[in-house]
Motif scaffolding. Structure first.
Motif, PDB file in Angstrom:
ATOM      1  N   UNK A 222       4.828   2.870 -10.906  1.00 40.38           N
ATOM      2  CA  UNK A 222       4.873   3.220  -9.349  1.00 40.38           C
ATOM      3  C   UNK A 222       6.189   2.976  -8.648  1.00 40.38           C
ATOM      4  N   UNK A 223       6.715   1.671  -8.768  1.00 32.91           N
ATOM      5  CA  UNK A 223       7.601   1.484  -7.864  1.00 32.91           C
ATOM      6  C   UNK A 223       8.786   2.307  -8.072  1.00 32.91           C
TER       7      UNK A 223
ATOM      8  N   UNK B 259      -2.739   5.695  -7.494  1.00 33.83           N
ATOM      9  CA  UNK B 259      -2.376   4.242  -7.754  1.00 33.83           C
ATOM     10  C   UNK B 259      -1.589   3.570  -6.446  1.00 33.83           C
ATOM     11  N   UNK B 260      -0.785   4.408  -5.877  1.00 36.57           N
ATOM     12  CA  UNK B 260      -0.033   3.837  -4.940  1.00 36.57           C
ATOM     13  C   UNK B 260      -0.645   4.080  -3.634  1.00 36.57           C
ATOM     14  N   UNK B 261      -1.066   3.489  -2.874  1.00 35.16           N
ATOM     15  CA  UNK B 261      -1.704   3.647  -1.745  1.00 35.16           C
ATOM     16  C   UNK B 261      -0.927   4.207  -0.826  1.00 35.16           C
ATOM     17  N   UNK B 262      -1.293   4.564   0.521  1.00 36.82           N
ATOM     18  CA  UNK B 262      -0.323   5.530   1.088  1.00 36.82           C
ATOM     19  C   UNK B 262       1.035   4.846   1.367  1.00 36.82           C
ATOM     20  N   UNK B 263       1.988   5.591   1.467  1.00 40.44           N
ATOM     21  CA  UNK B 263       3.249   5.548   1.280  1.00 40.44           C
ATOM     22  C   UNK B 263       3.726   5.934   2.967  1.00 40.44           C
TER      23      UNK B 263
ATOM     24  N   UNK C  33       0.372  -1.477  -3.417  1.00 42.00           N
ATOM     25  CA  UNK C  33      -0.036  -1.375  -4.937  1.00 42.00           C
ATOM     26  C   UNK C  33      -0.755  -2.223  -5.403  1.00 42.00           C
ATOM     27  N   UNK C  34      -2.045  -1.712  -6.225  1.00 38.32           N
ATOM     28  CA  UNK C  34      -2.857  -2.846  -6.359  1.00 38.32           C
ATOM     29  C   UNK C  34      -2.198  -3.813  -7.556  1.00 38.32           C
TER      30      UNK C  34
END
Length: 130
Positions: free
Chosen positions: A65-66, A8-12, A83-84
């Motif tokens: 997600x955060x 869900x979270x794109x690249x961090x 995040x979307x």
């Protein structure tokens, strides 16, 4: 971070690697947070004298997600992640419905941890601030 969160979270991206202590249940984390829409328009700025202050507890496993990203940060860390809008609004029903202008677009978050402290340290910190 579990696999579903990573999806869900794109690249961090680690912008700065801190050297402080890790976040534990009962700790208070103080961090700067900025997030932008897909065009770079700033939607939220909580920095400097107005940072985000949260106490970590068992509900973080269910808050989205955060929280999952912040959970793995330590004092001094700075990260950038996307995040979307669908995932963001699904985790924050109080935000209302997704505006058409940002539907199906990513939100970009910048987070920098300034402090992690236990309850007693935080109480002293509050006394110093007021």
């Amino acid at each position: 971070m579990e696999a579903s969160s990573r999806a869900k979270a794109r690249a961090t991206t680690m912008v700065k690697n801190g050297e402080g202590k890790n976040l534990e249940d009962g700790n208070v984390i103080i961090f700067n947070l900025v997030y932008n829409d897909h065009e770079g328009l700033e939607l939220l700025r909580k920095v400097g004298d107005d940072p985000v202050v949260l106490m970590k507890d068992s509900t973080w496993d269910y808050n989205g997600i955060i929280y999952e990203v912040i959970n793995f940060l330590k004092k001094g860390d700075s990260v950038k992640f996307d995040i979307s809008t669908e995932d963001f609004y699904a985790n924050y029903p109080s935000a209302g419905s997704i505006p058409d202008s940002i539907k199906d677009k990513p939100l970009t978050f910048y987070c920098g941890v300034t402090e992690i402290m236990n309850k007693e340290e935080f109480q002293e910190y509050q006394k110093e601030q007021y």
